[in-house]
Scaffold this motif. Sequence first.
Motif, PDB file in Angstrom:
ATOM      1  N   ALA A  59       0.833  -1.204   0.000  1.00 28.50           N
ATOM      2  CA  ALA A  59       0.000   0.000   0.000  1.00 28.50           C
ATOM      3  C   ALA A  59       0.867   1.254   0.000  1.00 28.50           C
ATOM      4  N   GLN A  60       1.940   1.249   0.780  1.00 30.55           N
ATOM      5  CA  GLN A  60       2.851   2.389   0.807  1.00 30.55           C
ATOM      6  C   GLN A  60       3.515   2.589  -0.547  1.00 30.55           C
ATOM      7  N   TYR A  61       3.921   1.488  -1.186  1.00 32.83           N
ATOM      8  CA  TYR A  61       4.536   1.591  -2.510  1.00 32.83           C
ATOM      9  C   TYR A  61       3.539   2.174  -3.502  1.00 32.83           C
ATOM     10  N   ARG A  62       2.315   1.657  -3.494  1.00 36.72           N
ATOM     11  CA  ARG A  62       1.297   2.150  -4.441  1.00 36.72           C
ATOM     12  C   ARG A  62       1.048   3.643  -4.261  1.00 36.72           C
ATOM     13  N   GLN A  63       0.918   4.067  -3.010  1.00 35.57           N
ATOM     14  CA  GLN A  63       0.660   5.475  -2.733  1.00 35.57           C
ATOM     15  C   GLN A  63       1.840   6.333  -3.189  1.00 35.57           C
ATOM     16  N   SER A  64       3.044   5.936  -2.840  1.00 35.13           N
ATOM     17  CA  SER A  64       4.233   6.684  -3.241  1.00 35.13           C
ATOM     18  C   SER A  64       4.397   6.679  -4.756  1.00 35.13           C
ATOM     19  N   ALA A  65       4.188   5.530  -5.378  1.00 32.40           N
ATOM     20  CA  ALA A  65       4.359   5.411  -6.827  1.00 32.40           C
ATOM     21  C   ALA A  65       3.318   6.258  -7.563  1.00 32.40           C
ATOM     22  N   GLN A  66       2.101   6.301  -7.050  1.00 29.16           N
ATOM     23  CA  GLN A  66       1.069   7.128  -7.682  1.00 29.16           C
ATOM     24  C   GLN A  66       1.451   8.602  -7.644  1.00 29.16           C
ATOM     25  N   GLN A  67       1.983   9.036  -6.506  1.00 30.41           N
ATOM     26  CA  GLN A  67       2.389  10.438  -6.376  1.00 30.41           C
ATOM     27  C   GLN A  67       3.570  10.738  -7.302  1.00 30.41           C
ATOM     28  N   ARG A  68       4.548   9.858  -7.317  1.00 30.04           N
ATOM     29  CA  ARG A  68       5.727  10.064  -8.168  1.00 30.04           C
ATOM     30  C   ARG A  68       5.327  10.035  -9.641  1.00 30.04           C
ATOM     31  N   ARG A  69       4.422   9.153  -9.994  1.00 26.00           N
ATOM     32  CA  ARG A  69       3.947   9.059 -11.380  1.00 26.00           C
ATOM     33  C   ARG A  69       3.215  10.333 -11.777  1.00 26.00           C
ATOM     34  N   ALA A  70       2.364  10.835 -10.885  1.00 23.67           N
ATOM     35  CA  ALA A  70       1.631  12.081 -11.161  1.00 23.67           C
ATOM     36  C   ALA A  70       2.607  13.244 -11.362  1.00 23.67           C
ATOM     37  N   ASP A  71       3.635  13.311 -10.524  1.00 24.05           N
ATOM     38  CA  ASP A  71       4.651  14.359 -10.664  1.00 24.05           C
ATOM     39  C   ASP A  71       5.366  14.250 -12.008  1.00 24.05           C
ATOM     40  N   ALA A  72       5.721  13.020 -12.392  1.00 27.67           N
ATOM     41  CA  ALA A  72       6.424  12.805 -13.658  1.00 27.67           C
ATOM     42  C   ALA A  72       5.548  13.188 -14.843  1.00 27.67           C
ATOM     43  N   LEU A  73       4.286  12.799 -14.806  1.00 29.89           N
ATOM     44  CA  LEU A  73       3.375  13.126 -15.907  1.00 29.89           C
ATOM     45  C   LEU A  73       3.131  14.631 -16.010  1.00 29.89           C
ATOM     46  N   GLN A  74       3.051  15.294 -14.878  1.00 30.67           N
ATOM     47  CA  GLN A  74       2.856  16.745 -14.873  1.00 30.67           C
ATOM     48  C   GLN A  74       4.071  17.441 -15.487  1.00 30.67           C
ATOM     49  N   LEU A  75       5.262  17.012 -15.101  1.00 27.74           N
ATOM     50  CA  LEU A  75       6.490  17.594 -15.648  1.00 27.74           C
ATOM     51  C   LEU A  75       6.598  17.321 -17.146  1.00 27.74           C
ATOM     52  N   ALA A  76       6.233  16.126 -17.572  1.00 24.67           N
ATOM     53  CA  ALA A  76       6.270  15.783 -19.002  1.00 24.67           C
ATOM     54  C   ALA A  76       5.267  16.632 -19.776  1.00 24.67           C
ATOM     55  N   GLN A  77       4.102  16.873 -19.190  1.00 23.70           N
ATOM     56  CA  GLN A  77       3.102  17.713 -19.854  1.00 23.70           C
ATOM     57  C   GLN A  77       3.620  19.136 -20.024  1.00 23.70           C
ATOM     58  N   MET A  78       4.316  19.623 -19.016  1.00 24.49           N
ATOM     59  CA  MET A  78       4.913  20.957 -19.114  1.00 24.49           C
ATOM     60  C   MET A  78       5.927  20.998 -20.255  1.00 24.49           C
ATOM     61  N   ALA A  79       6.742  19.946 -20.357  1.00 20.68           N
ATOM     62  CA  ALA A  79       7.755  19.888 -21.419  1.00 20.68           C
ATOM     63  C   ALA A  79       7.082  19.819 -22.792  1.00 20.68           C
ATOM     64  N   ARG A  80       6.005  19.061 -22.912  1.00 21.34           N
ATOM     65  CA  ARG A  80       5.283  18.958 -24.187  1.00 21.34           C
ATOM     66  C   ARG A  80       4.639  20.298 -24.570  1.00 21.34           C
ATOM     67  N   SER A  81       4.271  21.068 -23.571  1.00 22.52           N
ATOM     68  CA  SER A  81       3.622  22.360 -23.818  1.00 22.52           C
ATOM     69  C   SER A  81       4.623  23.448 -24.181  1.00 22.52           C
ATOM     70  N   GLY A  82       5.908  23.103 -24.178  1.00 16.56           N
ATOM     71  CA  GLY A  82       6.927  24.074 -24.578  1.00 16.56           C
ATOM     72  C   GLY A  82       7.593  24.790 -23.423  1.00 16.56           C
ATOM     73  N   ALA A  83       7.268  24.437 -22.195  1.00 12.71           N
ATOM     74  CA  ALA A  83       7.907  25.072 -21.042  1.00 12.71           C
ATOM     75  C   ALA A  83       9.375  24.678 -20.995  1.00 12.71           C
ATOM     76  N   ARG A  84      10.223  25.652 -20.708  1.00 13.98           N
ATOM     77  CA  ARG A  84      11.656  25.385 -20.586  1.00 13.98           C
ATOM     78  C   ARG A  84      11.977  25.091 -19.119  1.00 13.98           C
ATOM     79  N   LEU A  85      12.597  23.962 -18.908  1.00 16.83           N
ATOM     80  CA  LEU A  85      12.995  23.567 -17.556  1.00 16.83           C
ATOM     81  C   LEU A  85      14.407  24.071 -17.301  1.00 16.83           C
ATOM     82  N   PRO A  86      14.763  24.318 -16.045  1.00 17.87           N
ATOM     83  CA  PRO A  86      16.117  24.788 -15.736  1.00 17.87           C
ATOM     84  C   PRO A  86      17.173  23.788 -16.217  1.00 17.87           C
TER      85      PRO A  86
END
Length: 186
Positions: A84-111
């Motif tokens: 359960a702890q892995y699932r919860q942590s993995a879901q949060q990490r996955r959401a963070d990764a997808l959000q960052l990828a969406q920003m990159a796809r939208s043309g946002a420049r990362l540091p």
Amino acid sequence: MRKLILTAASCAAIMISGAAAAQGRGGGAGGGPGMGAGPPMTPPGQMGGGMGSSDYARDIASQRGQFGRDFATQQRETAQQRAAQYRQSAQQRRADALQLAQMARSGARLPANASGKIRSALKDDMEAWRDAFQVGRQDWQAMRDQWLLDRDSLTPEQWALQRANWFAARDAWISNQRTWASTRRH
């Protein structure tokens, strides 16, 4: 003179050790006659209190069996909590990764320094996956070689996409494992 002193010291040592031995045999505190420490032991089959030796054996076996059942239950609960702890942590990490990828796809420049941080996060994601699913060494190395490239080989935006793509590959791997396991149950 020297011989007399050595003889006297030897006699004193023998007397002290003899007194200690007598005390251990019940001549002093700490034991009954013929015993070191603790209560006297009753031979099997001669136990008092109305309970025979076979009753004691059954009682001990029952206690050991209950210990085993309790231990198995505890292990199962611990494994479920970790999952359960892995699932919860993995879901949060996955959401963070997808959000960052969406920003990159939208043309946002990362540091510029984000490449190392994203690669490190991907490595942590992969290690958590390996530990949670007990992935074998060969599978782990193949996945690591495929996804963890040299840090400078990708831009921060490409690393963000790489991490999101890894989560998609991980999800497919989990789905394949579940399918394989369900075909083996029947």
